[in-house]
Design a protein around this motif. Structure first.
Motif, PDB file in Angstrom:
ATOM      1  N   ALA A 225       0.827  -1.205   0.000  1.00 16.62           N
ATOM      2  CA  ALA A 225       0.000   0.000   0.000  1.00 16.62           C
ATOM      3  C   ALA A 225       0.865   1.260   0.000  1.00 16.62           C
ATOM      4  O   ALA A 225       0.569   2.243  -0.695  1.00 16.62           O
ATOM      5  CB  ALA A 225      -0.933  -0.006   1.205  1.00 16.62           C
ATOM      6  N   LYS A 226       1.940   1.231   0.761  1.00 21.84           N
ATOM      7  CA  LYS A 226       2.839   2.395   0.802  1.00 21.84           C
ATOM      8  C   LYS A 226       3.570   2.585  -0.521  1.00 21.84           C
ATOM      9  O   LYS A 226       3.763   3.715  -0.986  1.00 21.84           O
ATOM     10  CB  LYS A 226       3.835   2.241   1.948  1.00 21.84           C
ATOM     11  N   GLN A 227       3.980   1.477  -1.136  1.00 18.82           N
ATOM     12  CA  GLN A 227       4.650   1.582  -2.437  1.00 18.82           C
ATOM     13  C   GLN A 227       3.709   2.126  -3.503  1.00 18.82           C
ATOM     14  O   GLN A 227       4.116   2.929  -4.356  1.00 18.82           O
ATOM     15  CB  GLN A 227       5.186   0.220  -2.862  1.00 18.82           C
ATOM     16  N   LEU A 228       2.466   1.667  -3.470  1.00 17.19           N
ATOM     17  CA  LEU A 228       1.492   2.185  -4.434  1.00 17.19           C
ATOM     18  C   LEU A 228       1.263   3.676  -4.234  1.00 17.19           C
ATOM     19  O   LEU A 228       1.158   4.441  -5.201  1.00 17.19           O
ATOM     20  CB  LEU A 228       0.170   1.423  -4.302  1.00 17.19           C
ATOM     21  N   ASN A 229       1.203   4.110  -2.986  1.00 18.41           N
ATOM     22  CA  ASN A 229       0.983   5.531  -2.725  1.00 18.41           C
ATOM     23  C   ASN A 229       2.149   6.380  -3.215  1.00 18.41           C
ATOM     24  O   ASN A 229       1.964   7.528  -3.626  1.00 18.41           O
ATOM     25  CB  ASN A 229       0.746   5.753  -1.234  1.00 18.41           C
TER      26      ASN A 229
END
Length: 354
Positions: A225-229
């Protein structure tokens, strides 16, 4: 699922067309039966005139017509707001505006809201909803293949929302294919589809199975989720992007409905045989067929014997909505993130869901 916003005069022209100029719109309406929001003329007595073309469409083809009437000053509030580019006025992400305006104004409205707005004076074939689909067949490790072939920038606009459905998008596969390949492919797809400018927020949702992630590689739902953000910064668009992620696993209802890999937009579907993490910069990662279809790329102007893809698009979006609805009822925490932050699933705000 798709809906048309137009006027009585335009509906009359489509219904009474003797020159076959508007056959595409007539076939689209009668085959797909979209909800139609129609602005009636000031002197129309809709309920008392069985021969009114708007009423005849409703009666003869069982189409859901939502008539709108002129207000006291002779203007329609909703269409007036749309044409004046008022903020946050379009809440229907699948709206098609068919209006008696020139092409330049239609383009401005389309770019502002990320929806289809078409000048009725223009040929129906120029509307993106009718453009031909694209099919590509790639071999594993085939050089020179990429998302640029399936998603030409001029063929994926307009839009303001996307849903990625691929349980294994960020899982580790054979031949050294990793979750990072999923992140990289997500960026490539987004960079090709997201418009250069937009006057509203862009909504993105990733639906995958976090139980398939490689813990040994440090891949967790929160990490993904953090990488996508972080992709939001890389995309460098001048508008706000809302990035959401949710995990669905085999214990959840509707899990079987997430088997097929696809990308859902306001008006088009991307379908692939094997995986959405399809490419690296130099070659393809799997042998598979890949398809891009707009809502009416078949069944109207092209491939008339085929079903209209909008039916499948509506079905797929409905399945995602049902799955999310079931997750909201789950006991315990559902893996969900918005803009890189772990939150309760009730905080989801994607246009297709809410």
């Amino acid at each position: 699922m798709l809906s048309i916003y137009t006027t009585e005069n335009i509906v009359t022209s489509i219904f009474q067309d003797s020159d076959n100029r508007y056959d595409a719109w007539y076939d689209f309406i009668t085959k797909l039966r979209p909800t139609m929001n129609v602005l009636l003329n000031e002197d129309t007595d809709y309920e008392e005139n069985d021969y009114n073309p708007v009423y005849m469409f409703e009666k003869d083809y069982d189409i859901d017509i939502e008539p709108e009437f002129l207000d006291e000053v002779g203007e329609n509030a909703y269409l007036s707001l749309v044409m004046s580019l008022a903020p946050d006025v379009i809440n229907d992400p699948h709206a098609i505006f068919l209006l008696d305006i020139d092409e330049s104004q239609a383009k401005i409205i389309s770019e502002k809201y990320g929806v289809i707005c078409h000048s009725f004076n223009s040929s129906p074939s120029s509307n993106p909803i009718f453009q031909e689909g694209i099919e590509k067949n790639v071999e594993k490790k085939e050089k020179g293949r990429g998302w640029h072939e399936l998603l030409p920038v001029d063929a994926v606009s307009p839009s303001n929302s996307l849903v990625f459905v691929d349980r294994y998008l960020f899982s580790k596969d054979s031949d050294g294919i990793t979750g990072q390949d999923g992140i990289n492919n997500a960026y490539e797809v987004l960079n090709r589809i997201l418009p250069a400018k937009l006057g509203v927020d862009y909504h993105i949702l990733f639906v995958f199975d976090a139980s398939t992630l490689s813990i040994h590689s440090g891949d967790t739902f929160e990490n993904i989720a953090k990488q996508l953000n972080k992709l939001v910064v890389r995309l460098a668009r001048p508008y706000n992007i809302i990035m959401e992620s949710v995990s669905i696993d085999h214990n959840d209802m509707n899990y079987d409905e997430t088997h097929n890999r696809r990308i859902l937009s306001n008006y088009f579907i991307v379908r692939v045989d094997r995986s959405l993490k399809a490419f690296r910069p130099t070659h393809s990662l799997y042998s598979q067929s890949m398809f891009l279809d707009w809502g009416a790329s078949k069944g109207i102007i092209h491939s008339k014997r085929s079903d209209v893809p909008a039916k499948a698009l509506g079905k797929y979006i409905k399945e995602v909505k049902i799955a999310i609805g079931q997750l909201k009822k789950s006991v315990g925490q559902v893996p969900f993130a918005k803009n890189g932050e772990i939150l309760p699933i009730k905080d989801i705000s994607h246009r297709f869901i809410c």
